[in-house]
Write an enzyme that holds these catalytic residues in place. Structure first.
Site, PDB file in Angstrom:
ATOM      1  N   VAL A  97       0.736  -1.200   0.081  1.00 20.14           N
ATOM      2  CA  VAL A  97       0.184   0.139  -0.032  1.00 20.14           C
ATOM      3  C   VAL A  97       1.121   0.977   0.215  1.00 20.14           C
ATOM      4  CG1 VAL A  97      -1.823   0.875   1.640  1.00 20.14           C
ATOM      5  CG2 VAL A  97      -1.823  -1.220   1.373  1.00 20.14           C
ATOM      6  N   HIS A 101       3.239   2.886   6.335  1.00 21.05           N
ATOM      7  CA  HIS A 101       2.148   2.574   7.772  1.00 21.05           C
ATOM      8  C   HIS A 101       3.100   1.656   8.303  1.00 21.05           C
ATOM      9  CE1 HIS A 101       2.115   0.041   3.947  1.00 21.05           C
ATOM     10  NE2 HIS A 101       2.177  -1.157   4.605  1.00 21.05           N
TER      11      HIS A 101
HETATM   12  P1  5GP Z   1       2.807  -3.584   3.011  1.00 19.99           P
HETATM   13  O1  5GP Z   1       2.939  -4.619   2.599  1.00 19.99           O
HETATM   14  O2  5GP Z   1       2.177  -2.426   2.232  1.00 19.99           O
HETATM   15  O3  5GP Z   1       3.642  -3.027   4.431  1.00 19.99           O
HETATM   16  O4  5GP Z   1       1.548  -4.069   3.906  1.00 19.99           O
HETATM   17  C1  5GP Z   1      -0.519  -3.460   3.618  1.00 19.99           C
HETATM   18  C2  5GP Z   1      -0.975  -3.616   4.602  1.00 19.99           C
HETATM   19  O5  5GP Z   1      -2.002  -3.068   4.804  1.00 19.99           O
HETATM   20  C3  5GP Z   1      -1.380  -5.557   4.620  1.00 19.99           C
HETATM   21  O6  5GP Z   1      -0.924  -6.537   6.209  1.00 19.99           O
HETATM   22  C4  5GP Z   1      -3.055  -5.808   4.386  1.00 19.99           C
HETATM   23  O7  5GP Z   1      -3.353  -6.485   4.837  1.00 19.99           O
HETATM   24  C5  5GP Z   1      -2.922  -4.280   4.612  1.00 19.99           C
HETATM   25  N1  5GP Z   1      -4.236  -3.733   4.281  1.00 19.99           N
HETATM   26  C6  5GP Z   1      -4.780  -3.569   2.665  1.00 19.99           C
HETATM   27  N2  5GP Z   1      -5.677  -3.011   2.267  1.00 19.99           N
HETATM   28  C7  5GP Z   1      -5.937  -3.111   3.909  1.00 19.99           C
HETATM   29  C8  5GP Z   1      -7.737  -2.589   3.904  1.00 19.99           C
HETATM   30  O8  5GP Z   1      -8.796  -2.139   3.333  1.00 19.99           O
HETATM   31  N3  5GP Z   1      -7.650  -1.995   4.860  1.00 19.99           N
HETATM   32  C9  5GP Z   1      -7.045  -2.825   6.585  1.00 19.99           C
HETATM   33  N4  5GP Z   1      -7.822  -2.465   7.193  1.00 19.99           N
HETATM   34  N5  5GP Z   1      -5.989  -3.465   5.829  1.00 19.99           N
HETATM   35  C10 5GP Z   1      -5.424  -3.498   4.596  1.00 19.99           C
END
Ligand code: 5GP
Ligand code: ZN
Length: 121
Positions: A97, A101
């Site tokens: 994303v 975060h």
């Molecule tokens: P990244 O791989 O970018 O560090 O982590 C993205 C995180 O966002 C993933 O763990 C995924 O499960 C979470 N995520 C993606 N879309 C959504 C959403 O619509 N709502 C929530 N609560 N989490 C999300």
């Protein structure tokens, strides 16, 4: 801010989501696909993809995110057993994303998760 950013849409209430904490700089939600009993995401209110793009209010934003992570870990009851903070950056970091975060994961032993097992390049 990209119009299709899922975290911006959650921030703005366009996607219904339980906001566990919100302050002047960041908010906290549960990860939709948790890898541990506690798996939270601490998200800055301002949209940016990379740490390198965080210029304004850097100290306050980073402090607020760490403070929220610490307080939420305590509220979730994982402070004593321990937890992991993870911030993925870019393609090689596994970032999915493009709105920065901080993952807060706890409630089970995480072992070597998140630690590269071998150097590939
Ligand atoms: P990244 O791989 O970018 O560090 O982590 C993205 C995180 O966002 C993933 O763990 C995924 O499960 C979470 N995520 C993606 N879309 C959504 C959403 O619509 N709502 C929530 N609560 N989490 C999300
Ligand atoms: Zn965003």
């Amino acid at each position: 801010m990209p119009e299709d950013c899922v975290f911006c849409m959650i921030r703005d209430g366009e996607i219904p989501s339980d906001i566990l904490h919100r302050d002047q700089y960041c908010f906290v939600i549960r990860d939709i696909n948790p890898v541990a009993p506690t798996h939270l995401l601490v998200i800055p209110l301002e949209h940016f993809e990379y740490l390198a793009e965080l210029v304004s209010d850097f100290d306050q934003t980073v402090a607020a995110m760490l403070s929220a992570a610490r307080d939420m870990a305590s509220a979730e009851g994982v402070s004593g057993s321990g937890y992991r903070l993870m911030l993925n950056q870019g393609r090689d970091g596994g970032q999915e994303v493009p709105h920065i975060h901080l993952h807060v994961m706890g409630g089970r032993h995480l072992g070597g998760f998140g630690i590269p097992s071998e150097r590939t390049s």
